[in-house]
Motif scaffolding. Structure first.
Motif, PDB file in Angstrom:
ATOM      1  N   ALA A 184     -16.626  -7.315  25.244  1.00 19.15           N
ATOM      2  CA  ALA A 184     -17.983  -7.859  25.334  1.00 19.15           C
ATOM      3  C   ALA A 184     -18.976  -7.084  24.475  1.00 19.15           C
ATOM      4  O   ALA A 184     -19.832  -7.673  23.814  1.00 19.15           O
ATOM      5  N   MET A 185     -18.873  -5.775  24.482  1.00 21.48           N
ATOM      6  CA  MET A 185     -19.798  -4.970  23.685  1.00 21.48           C
ATOM      7  C   MET A 185     -19.641  -5.270  22.201  1.00 21.48           C
ATOM      8  O   MET A 185     -20.626  -5.351  21.465  1.00 21.48           O
ATOM      9  N   LEU A 186     -18.407  -5.440  21.760  1.00 20.70           N
ATOM     10  CA  LEU A 186     -18.176  -5.765  20.354  1.00 20.70           C
ATOM     11  C   LEU A 186     -18.780  -7.121  20.002  1.00 20.70           C
ATOM     12  O   LEU A 186     -19.406  -7.286  18.952  1.00 20.70           O
ATOM     13  N   ASN A 187     -18.601  -8.107  20.885  1.00 20.77           N
ATOM     14  CA  ASN A 187     -19.110  -9.451  20.609  1.00 20.77           C
ATOM     15  C   ASN A 187     -20.620  -9.456  20.383  1.00 20.77           C
ATOM     16  O   ASN A 187     -21.129 -10.147  19.495  1.00 20.77           O
ATOM     17  N   VAL A 188     -21.342  -8.698  21.192  1.00 15.10           N
ATOM     18  CA  VAL A 188     -22.797  -8.650  21.050  1.00 15.10           C
ATOM     19  C   VAL A 188     -23.198  -7.972  19.746  1.00 15.10           C
ATOM     20  O   VAL A 188     -24.211  -8.308  19.140  1.00 15.10           O
ATOM     21  N   ALA A 189     -22.390  -7.018  19.291  1.00 10.87           N
ATOM     22  CA  ALA A 189     -22.735  -6.249  18.090  1.00 10.87           C
ATOM     23  C   ALA A 189     -22.295  -6.922  16.794  1.00 10.87           C
ATOM     24  O   ALA A 189     -22.576  -6.399  15.709  1.00 10.87           O
ATOM     25  N   LEU A 190     -21.630  -8.068  16.869  1.00  9.58           N
ATOM     26  CA  LEU A 190     -21.093  -8.706  15.661  1.00  9.58           C
ATOM     27  C   LEU A 190     -22.131  -8.952  14.566  1.00  9.58           C
ATOM     28  O   LEU A 190     -21.879  -8.655  13.396  1.00  9.58           O
ATOM     29  N   PRO A 191     -23.309  -9.509  14.891  1.00  5.02           N
ATOM     30  CA  PRO A 191     -24.289  -9.727  13.810  1.00  5.02           C
ATOM     31  C   PRO A 191     -24.712  -8.436  13.112  1.00  5.02           C
ATOM     32  O   PRO A 191     -24.931  -8.423  11.896  1.00  5.02           O
ATOM     33  N   LEU A 192     -24.834  -7.331  13.868  1.00  6.86           N
ATOM     34  CA  LEU A 192     -25.195  -6.056  13.252  1.00  6.86           C
ATOM     35  C   LEU A 192     -24.077  -5.545  12.351  1.00  6.86           C
ATOM     36  O   LEU A 192     -24.332  -4.983  11.278  1.00  6.86           O
ATOM     37  N   LEU A 232     -24.467 -16.013  17.864  1.00  7.95           N
ATOM     38  CA  LEU A 232     -25.009 -16.349  16.554  1.00  7.95           C
ATOM     39  C   LEU A 232     -26.338 -17.097  16.686  1.00  7.95           C
ATOM     40  O   LEU A 232     -27.283 -16.859  15.914  1.00  7.95           O
ATOM     41  N   TYR A 233     -26.427 -18.009  17.647  1.00  2.00           N
ATOM     42  CA  TYR A 233     -27.650 -18.790  17.853  1.00  2.00           C
ATOM     43  C   TYR A 233     -28.832 -17.883  18.198  1.00  2.00           C
ATOM     44  O   TYR A 233     -29.909 -17.968  17.580  1.00  2.00           O
TER      45      TYR A 233
END
Length: 457
Positions: A13-21, A274-275
């Motif tokens: 979950a932590m990785l998913n949130v950080a994807l745009p960064l 992404l949205y």
């Protein structure tokens, strides 16, 4: 054991949130960005059946501690990545570690609690902890990513070290490993691992318009290896996977439903991230807080769900969760460029309820009726299905999003891709509903026999 499954959930979950960064810092394309997630899925799905059987044959505690250590090391290495390929390798090996660790952990939990209300309650807590790790990971990821995306890799290292230090003196395996009479099935292990890797790789490549030929080749090679595996297992005196376990219609339905349910959420969560961050400009912390309400399953799953299962059975409770997921995704279809959070809240609440009703029963049903010494294998089947679903969900929404984005706006592409989670969850509900009038049982496991007897049979 709950700490370990919490670790896995919070890490993803932590990785998913950080994807745009990560994309902004390393200049990754949308396809490469989803590949960061898919690399983990590839390792997880490719080695899961081998990991489940290794737990049964080589010792659940031994496998759990060894691969928890590998998880710790490569999670830390991911935080030092300077190129996209380094990040992909770190996530792949971390996925392999989880593939050995997760089925061993589930088998340790089921082995320490007798079948019945005690096991139902224990698995309810276990599943709730897993879901809670994912929910809290969204917020933790937002907080850590605001300090720098590399912290979403370093934080699991600290948590892994604490869990490992506690696991060495506390984790006990109630049964000694039952080694195969004829030796470890190396040919079966090589063929099924190769098949799983190729099939998951094929799914991952579906999201790339130029990778369709490669995907077709991977599918063909994977299916060929899968056929070879079946032949090997039928002739082996000590098979890696007892094929009779797959004769249960209920077991097949549960694993298919798990694949569709988790796959639908993986695709939805990727699109929502992404949205909120790229189309709306929200911060990572705001994104995590927006999805925090999904974490109500952390409270409901261990308290309410076991009571519902004891009264109505796994299948009916699971069906209720899938129906709520369909409704949740459908409510998000008309998403607008300036939606207030109050418009998104019903979807998040319904998803929290859906996870409360679905995740626990999936975990419980995965080992229901399976002999104790095959719980590692049953757990491997479940987590393999989950990872295939995750890969397929991510690839499907990415493929639709990229295809529509070529001729339309970002919001239009997002709306089109959101149809995928709706369809996947609906199909999962149909699969479970089809078995409500039948009660399949797992093919009974015969007692262990000498190698000569098995070979002659």
């Amino acid at each position: 054991m709950c700490g370990a499954i919490f670790l896995e959930g919070i890490d993803v979950a932590m990785l998913n949130v950080a994807l745009p960064l990560i994309r902004a810092d390393m200049g990754l394309s949308t396809g490469m960005l989803s590949g960061v997630v898919s690399a983990y899925v590839l390792g997880y799905g490719g080695f899961m059946l081998l990991g489940g059987r290794a737990a049964d044959l080589l010792g659940r505690r031994r496998m759990f501690l060894l691969w928890l250590t590998v998880f710790l090391v490569f999670s830390g290495l991911g935080g030092f990545a300077t190129e996209g390929w380094m990040l992909l390798v770190a996530r792949f090996v971390t996925g392999v570690a989880a593939a050995f660790m997760a089925p061993a952990g589930l088998a340790l939990v089921t082995g320490n609690f007798p079948e019945g209300p005690q096991r139902v309650k224990a698995l309810g807590v276990y599943a709730a902890t897993a879901a809670g790790g994912f929910s809290l990971g969204l917020v933790a990821g937002g907080l850590l990513a605001s300090l720098g995306w590399r912290w979403v890799f370093f934080a699991p290292v600290i948590l892994s070290a604490v869990i490992l230090a506690a696991a060495v003196p506390l984790v006990r395996d109630p049964g000694a490993p039952r080694g195969p009479a004829g030796g470890f099935d190396l040919a079966g292990a090589a063929s099924i691992t190769g098949a799983m890797l190729l099939l998951v790789y094929g799914v991952v490549n579906l999201e790339h318009p130029g990778g369709r030929a490669g995907a077709a080749g991977a599918f063909a090679a994977g299916l060929a290896l899968l056929a070879a595996f079946v032949v090997i297992e039928r002739r082996s005196a000590s098979p890696l996977v007892r094929l009779g376990i797959l004769r249960s219609g209920s077991l097949v339905r549960v694993n298919l439903a798990a694949s569709l349910f988790i796959g639908s959420f993986a695709g939805f969560q990727f699109l929502v991230t992404l949205y909120l961050q790229e189309l709306r400009g929200w911060s990572t912390l705001q994104t995590g807080l927006a999805m925090l309400v999904v974490g109500i399953d952390t409270v409901l799953a261990p308290t309410v769900t076991p009571r519902l299962v004891n009264r109505f059975g796994n299948a009916r409770v699971l069906l209720g969760g899938l129906v709520l997921a369909v409704l949740a995704y459908a409510l998000f279809l008309p998403v607008g460029a300036d939606w207030a959070y109050t418009a998104m809240l019903p979807t998040m609440l319904l998803l929290g309820l859906a996870f409360s009703l679905a995740y626990g029963p999936l975990t419980m049903a995965a080992t229901e009726g399976v002999a104790e010494h095959e719980h590692g294998l049953a757990g491997g089947l479940l987590y393999t299905a989950i990872q295939f679903g995750t890969a397929l969900g991510l690839s499907a929404v990415t493929a639709v999003n990229v295809a529509v984005l070529g001729g339309g706006s970002g919001l239009q592409a997002l709306r089109s891709a959101l149809i995928v989670p709706v369809a996947a969850a609906a199909l999962g509900a149909i699969v479970i509903a089809s078995g409500l009038r039948t009660r399949g049982t797992v093919d009974p496991v015969p007692p262990a026999e000498p190698a000569s007897v098995n070979a002659s049979a």
